[in-house]
Design a protein around this motif. Sequence first.
Motif, PDB file in Angstrom:
ATOM      1  N   ILE A 101      -0.292  10.804  -9.137  1.00 49.77           N
ATOM      2  CA  ILE A 101      -1.217   9.658  -9.211  1.00 49.77           C
ATOM      3  C   ILE A 101      -0.811   8.730 -10.354  1.00 49.77           C
ATOM      4  N   HIS A 102      -0.500   9.316 -11.528  1.00 45.60           N
ATOM      5  CA  HIS A 102      -0.106   8.467 -12.658  1.00 45.60           C
ATOM      6  C   HIS A 102       1.184   7.702 -12.337  1.00 45.60           C
ATOM      7  N   GLU A 103       2.102   8.359 -11.659  1.00 44.82           N
ATOM      8  CA  GLU A 103       3.352   7.668 -11.267  1.00 44.82           C
ATOM      9  C   GLU A 103       3.027   6.507 -10.335  1.00 44.82           C
ATOM     10  N   ALA A 104       2.121   6.757  -9.398  1.00 41.58           N
ATOM     11  CA  ALA A 104       1.772   5.712  -8.418  1.00 41.58           C
ATOM     12  C   ALA A 104       1.291   4.451  -9.120  1.00 41.58           C
ATOM     13  N   PHE A 105       0.485   4.639 -10.164  1.00 36.67           N
ATOM     14  CA  PHE A 105      -0.098   3.468 -10.826  1.00 36.67           C
ATOM     15  C   PHE A 105       0.830   2.811 -11.842  1.00 36.67           C
ATOM     16  N   LYS A 106       2.024   3.374 -11.980  1.00 38.86           N
ATOM     17  CA  LYS A 106       3.023   2.638 -12.780  1.00 38.86           C
ATOM     18  C   LYS A 106       3.631   1.531 -11.913  1.00 38.86           C
ATOM     19  N   SER A 143       0.862  -1.187   0.000  1.00 41.67           N
ATOM     20  CA  SER A 143       0.000   0.000   0.000  1.00 41.67           C
ATOM     21  C   SER A 143       0.895   1.233   0.000  1.00 41.67           C
ATOM     22  N   ILE A 144       0.438   2.294  -0.650  1.00 43.12           N
ATOM     23  CA  ILE A 144       1.183   3.542  -0.519  1.00 43.12           C
ATOM     24  C   ILE A 144       0.245   4.651  -0.027  1.00 43.12           C
ATOM     25  N   ASP A 145       0.850   5.657   0.601  1.00 42.56           N
ATOM     26  CA  ASP A 145       0.102   6.844   1.047  1.00 42.56           C
ATOM     27  C   ASP A 145       0.356   7.974   0.079  1.00 42.56           C
ATOM     28  N   LEU A 146      -0.695   8.683  -0.265  1.00 44.11           N
ATOM     29  CA  LEU A 146      -0.513   9.926  -1.031  1.00 44.11           C
ATOM     30  C   LEU A 146      -1.163  11.059  -0.248  1.00 44.11           C
ATOM     31  N   ILE A 147      -0.607  12.237  -0.386  1.00 40.76           N
ATOM     32  CA  ILE A 147      -1.130  13.393   0.339  1.00 40.76           C
ATOM     33  C   ILE A 147      -1.505  14.467  -0.678  1.00 40.76           C
ATOM     34  N   TYR A 148      -2.556  15.225  -0.385  1.00 43.16           N
ATOM     35  CA  TYR A 148      -2.917  16.317  -1.300  1.00 43.16           C
ATOM     36  C   TYR A 148      -3.268  17.572  -0.500  1.00 43.16           C
ATOM     37  N   GLY A 149      -3.244  18.686  -1.192  1.00 45.04           N
ATOM     38  CA  GLY A 149      -3.543  19.961  -0.526  1.00 45.04           C
ATOM     39  C   GLY A 149      -2.287  20.658  -0.019  1.00 45.04           C
ATOM     40  N   LEU A 150      -1.115  20.182  -0.471  1.00 45.09           N
ATOM     41  CA  LEU A 150       0.147  20.766   0.005  1.00 45.09           C
ATOM     42  C   LEU A 150       0.315  22.197  -0.498  1.00 45.09           C
ATOM     43  N   PRO A 151       0.980  23.063   0.297  1.00 41.95           N
ATOM     44  CA  PRO A 151       1.304  24.385  -0.224  1.00 41.95           C
ATOM     45  C   PRO A 151       2.095  24.189  -1.520  1.00 41.95           C
ATOM     46  N   LEU A 152       1.827  24.938  -2.511  1.00 44.31           N
ATOM     47  CA  LEU A 152       2.511  24.905  -3.824  1.00 44.31           C
ATOM     48  C   LEU A 152       2.085  23.748  -4.734  1.00 44.31           C
ATOM     49  N   GLN A 153       1.334  22.789  -4.180  1.00 44.56           N
ATOM     50  CA  GLN A 153       0.916  21.668  -5.032  1.00 44.56           C
ATOM     51  C   GLN A 153      -0.150  22.168  -6.020  1.00 44.56           C
ATOM     52  N   THR A 154      -0.046  21.723  -7.265  1.00 44.25           N
ATOM     53  CA  THR A 154      -1.054  22.106  -8.262  1.00 44.25           C
ATOM     54  C   THR A 154      -1.830  20.856  -8.645  1.00 44.25           C
ATOM     55  N   LEU A 155      -2.953  21.088  -9.292  1.00 44.59           N
ATOM     56  CA  LEU A 155      -3.757  19.948  -9.739  1.00 44.59           C
ATOM     57  C   LEU A 155      -2.920  19.081 -10.682  1.00 44.59           C
ATOM     58  N   GLU A 156      -2.107  19.740 -11.513  1.00 45.09           N
ATOM     59  CA  GLU A 156      -1.282  19.006 -12.493  1.00 45.09           C
ATOM     60  C   GLU A 156      -0.232  18.153 -11.777  1.00 45.09           C
ATOM     61  N   SER A 157       0.442  18.749 -10.781  1.00 42.20           N
ATOM     62  CA  SER A 157       1.503  17.973 -10.110  1.00 42.20           C
ATOM     63  C   SER A 157       0.877  16.812  -9.343  1.00 42.20           C
ATOM     64  N   PHE A 158      -0.316  17.029  -8.783  1.00 48.88           N
ATOM     65  CA  PHE A 158      -1.004  15.957  -8.052  1.00 48.88           C
ATOM     66  C   PHE A 158      -1.407  14.836  -9.024  1.00 48.88           C
ATOM     67  N   GLU A 159      -1.919  15.232 -10.176  1.00 46.14           N
ATOM     68  CA  GLU A 159      -2.295  14.219 -11.180  1.00 46.14           C
ATOM     69  C   GLU A 159      -1.077  13.411 -11.614  1.00 46.14           C
ATOM     70  N   ARG A 160       0.044  14.115 -11.778  1.00 39.59           N
ATOM     71  CA  ARG A 160       1.272  13.401 -12.192  1.00 39.59           C
ATOM     72  C   ARG A 160       1.655  12.365 -11.142  1.00 39.59           C
TER      73      ARG A 160
END
Length: 362
Positions: free
Chosen positions: A169-174, A150-167
Amino acid sequence: MTKALYVHVPFCDKICAYCDFTRVVTHPKLIAEYLGALKTELESYPLNFYKTMYIGGGTPTALNEKELTILFEILKPSSKMVQEYTIEINPESLTLDKVKVMKRYGINRVSLGVQTFDEKELKLLHRSHSFEDIINAINLLRSNGITNISIDLIYGLPLQTLESFERSIHEAFKLPITHLSLYSLTIEPHSEFGRQKLTKVSDEMEELMYFKAIELFKSYGFHQYEISNFTKEQASQHNTMYWHSEDYLGIGPGAVSLLKNQRIENTKNLMNYQKGISHESIIDLSVDDQRYEFMMMGLRLKKGIELERYLTRFNESMNVHYEKQIDELIKKGWLEIKEGYLRCTEEGFPLLNTVLGELLDE
Ligand code: SF4
């Protein structure tokens, strides 16, 4: 019989900027004293064979192979019948020798603290691992037969963008993961982020990120089975005990237990813990408290609460206390009763806090 054991290991090699957990920086003398106190605490309870065991932290893999071996030896008598045996690991502190120790003692599930795949965001969090560390850790685990990851992902970080968050997620599923936990950042006043007065992304952005995550996870075949947890088919058995409000024992500083309708909180003070003063508070839960928790925890599950289980647990139908509120929430389209379960609808699930507020406001 208590089926679940949680073990808190309060050591980390480095403190993350958002962290407000019970943890201290790794120190060999403190670890040795902690292990002694942990053994004493576990042995103060009757020997029990747990169905699920979860070693969390802190960073359990901040312990070296020798210390990990001592930890597993302490837990060995309790692990004879264990079905799901999880350990939290941080990618940078995993070595082949540590994986071998884990495997030898029966670890069959790992929760990997990834948080994000974006190097800039990792730096901001003060996480010490790199993208490469994550890949290496997963390869080490899998080549040694630990495949439930299992892995943990976090969202809502200062400076995080929707694009970086999406990236991320895609990395996670590789990666060959079986489970994913998703958390929104909380800025705790005593964390580094809190002291620096950093702010997370706006509420609107946070909501966008959450829904985007659910959509993308779905496209990779991962369904949401709990408000923060996703899998294809390997839900966390240990955490499901919490969501079902079943008894569990928690040992280690800061650990919490739910035993025979008592909530026992251990001291967060490592020095006191090492001296053998483990309990900080013992609270007797009234039937009202138990009912409240049962509903609150159970509705976190997508499947919801089995009406029959409520009846068995409280010896009365759910309607006795909640009929009016449930009817109103059904009318609003936020709750439904289907196949013997009370659960949130697709529309109600993202509004869980509001639903619980209206349901439990007796
Ligand atoms: S690894 Fe976990 S427990 Fe340790 S400092 Fe970071 S967030 Fe806190």
